[in-house]
Structures are given as C-alpha cells and as structure tokens.
Write a protein that holds these residues in place. Structure first.
Motif, PDB file in Angstrom:
ATOM      1  N   ASP A 154     119.217 101.998 -72.807  1.00 15.33           N
ATOM      2  CA  ASP A 154     119.376 100.774 -72.250  1.00 15.33           C
ATOM      3  C   ASP A 154     120.696 100.903 -71.193  1.00 15.33           C
ATOM      4  O   ASP A 154     120.466 100.363 -70.047  1.00 15.33           O
ATOM      5  CB  ASP A 154     120.079  99.735 -73.359  1.00 15.33           C
ATOM      6  N   GLU A 201     119.756 102.506 -67.839  1.00 20.97           N
ATOM      7  CA  GLU A 201     118.930 101.680 -67.039  1.00 20.97           C
ATOM      8  C   GLU A 201     119.857 100.646 -66.375  1.00 20.97           C
ATOM      9  O   GLU A 201     120.021 100.503 -65.226  1.00 20.97           O
ATOM     10  CB  GLU A 201     117.716 101.004 -67.820  1.00 20.97           C
ATOM     11  N   ARG A 202     120.532 100.075 -67.410  1.00 21.38           N
ATOM     12  CA  ARG A 202     121.457  98.878 -66.782  1.00 21.38           C
ATOM     13  C   ARG A 202     122.532  99.512 -66.041  1.00 21.38           C
ATOM     14  O   ARG A 202     122.898  98.803 -64.841  1.00 21.38           O
ATOM     15  CB  ARG A 202     122.141  98.164 -68.094  1.00 21.38           C
ATOM     16  N   SER A 260     123.088 102.580 -64.576  1.00 19.43           N
ATOM     17  CA  SER A 260     122.676 103.672 -63.838  1.00 19.43           C
ATOM     18  C   SER A 260     123.464 104.838 -64.206  1.00 19.43           C
ATOM     19  O   SER A 260     124.210 105.495 -63.396  1.00 19.43           O
ATOM     20  CB  SER A 260     122.884 103.612 -62.448  1.00 19.43           C
TER      21      SER A 260
END
Ligand code: SAH
Length: 207
Positions: free
Chosen positions: A13, A16-17, A19
C-alpha cells in the motif's frame, strides 16, 4: 505467518500511495515492526499509524518512516546519526540500507534507550550504536556522518548536529514554526543549504 502477510500488504500500500523506492520498501519488508511495539499493541503493528511505546512517546507511523528513509536515501556504508531512538524501529530500517555498524542513535529517555537496545540485540541489530542523552549535542565521537535525521521536532536544527555532518550530507527532520514541517537540507561547510520543505507532519517535541 499473519504478521508477515500484514507487513507485506502495508508495504505494498505504501509503495502505491507514497511512490516509495524499491530500496526503502525492501528495507521495511525486512524489519518486524510488531517486535518493536509493546505486546498489547502488536495486533495494530501493521496499521499505518503511530502507536504508544511508553514514556509518553510513540513509534512513528510507517508512512512517515518510509518518507524519511526515501528522503535521506543513504548509500550502503553511509554513516547515519539518528536523534530520537524511541523503540529502535526506524534505526533498524536505516540499518538495512547502510549496515547496522553505521547507525548511531541518541535517545533522551534512558529506559526507552535500554528497551531499544534489547529489542535491537534480539533481532540481530546488535551493531547499531544507541546511547541515552540529549540529542541536541549530536554524537561527536562518531562524526563525521553522511546524514542525520531527527524524529522529534525542534524550532531549528541544532548546530552541533549540522556541524557533525560532512559537506554534501543531508540533515532531515520536523521543524516547528507554529506548525511542524518536514525539512530536508544539504550541509555546506557546517551550514545548512538548500532547505526544502516536504509537507506538514506531527512529531513529539525535541526535549
Ligand atoms: N525513531 C522512533 C520514533 C521515536 S519518537 C521510531 O522508530 O518510531 C521520538 C523520540 O525522540 C522519543 O523517544 C523521544 O524520547 C526522543 N527525544 C525527544 N527529545 C530528544 C532529545 N533531545 N534527544 C534525544 N532524543 C529525544
């Protein structure tokens, strides 16, 4: 194992959030955050939030450690000074990148320093150096450092810390000027140059 699975999910997570770089993600995958929190908090160890660790202090939220590790971006073998060991988690993540013998951490509260020492030893990070004392003085005996970071907020970067970082090295931490902002600066001849803000944050105060 349930903890490992939860950790993998949390880090996926964060990648993704935020970078996150693959290096930082890999370092965070290697460190069992649940071993650094009090037993009563283990079930929450892979939620993205700070948790109490005693003495009115907290372990930073995983995304905050991730962002700071990415901003410091140390090379293998770099010598790193940390002010605010807390439970030792962030130091262990840094050790994954630079080697434990290159991490030097100062903690104000003696009992937190002792607890961190025990946890780090148990998990194979015995070569990280921890001492209790006032981090505003840095740790001159092991200077110069390639980078330094604070996990507690003051009104400016204490000059001993800036002076203990080599020219071209990074100083990073929360600076409170009303609200706290995460600031990254590059050291140039004992002065902080190129200060960039990286968003508003909430850390415990520098004692
Ligand atoms: N690095 C920790 C975060 C700890 S919270 C983690 O892995 O999550 C910040 C820590 O800074 C607290 O433990 C607090 O006791 C410590 N601290 C506050 N003022 C300090 C000072 N002057 N010198 C050293 N440590 C300090």
């Amino acid at each position: 194992m349930a903890y490992e699975q939860a950790r993998g999910q949390l880090i996926a997570d964060l990648v993704e959030r935020e970078s996150l770089s693959e290096r930082t993600a890999e370092a965070m995958r290697a460190v069992p955050r649940h071993e650094f929190v009090p037993p009563s908090r283990r079930e929450s160890a892979y939620e993205d939030r700070p948790l109490p660790i005693g003495n009115g202090q907290t372990i930073s939220a995983p995304h905050m450690v991730a962002i700071m590790v990415d901003l410091l971006d140390p090379d293998p073998g770099d010598r790193i000074l940390e002010i605010g060991t807390g439970c030792g988690y962030h130091a262990a993540v840094t050790a994954e990148l630079v080697g434990p013998e290159n991490v030097f951490s100062v903690e104000y509260h003696e009992d937190l320093a002792a607890q961190a020492r025990e946890t780090l030893d148990d998990l194979g990070y015995g070569a990280i150096s921890v001492r209790s004392g006032d981090g505003k003085q840095g740790w001159p005996e092991h200077a110069p450092y390639d980078g330094a970071y604070l996990t507690c907020a003051g009104s400016s970067f204490p000059s001993p810390i800036v002076e203990q970082v080599r020219s071209g090295g990074i100083v990073l931490g929360p600076i409170a000027d009303g609200r706290q902002r995460l600031i990254r600066g590059v050291v140039d001849e004992d002065e902080l140059d190129e200060r960039e803000p990286h968003g508003y944050v909430r850390f415990v105060p520098l004692q």
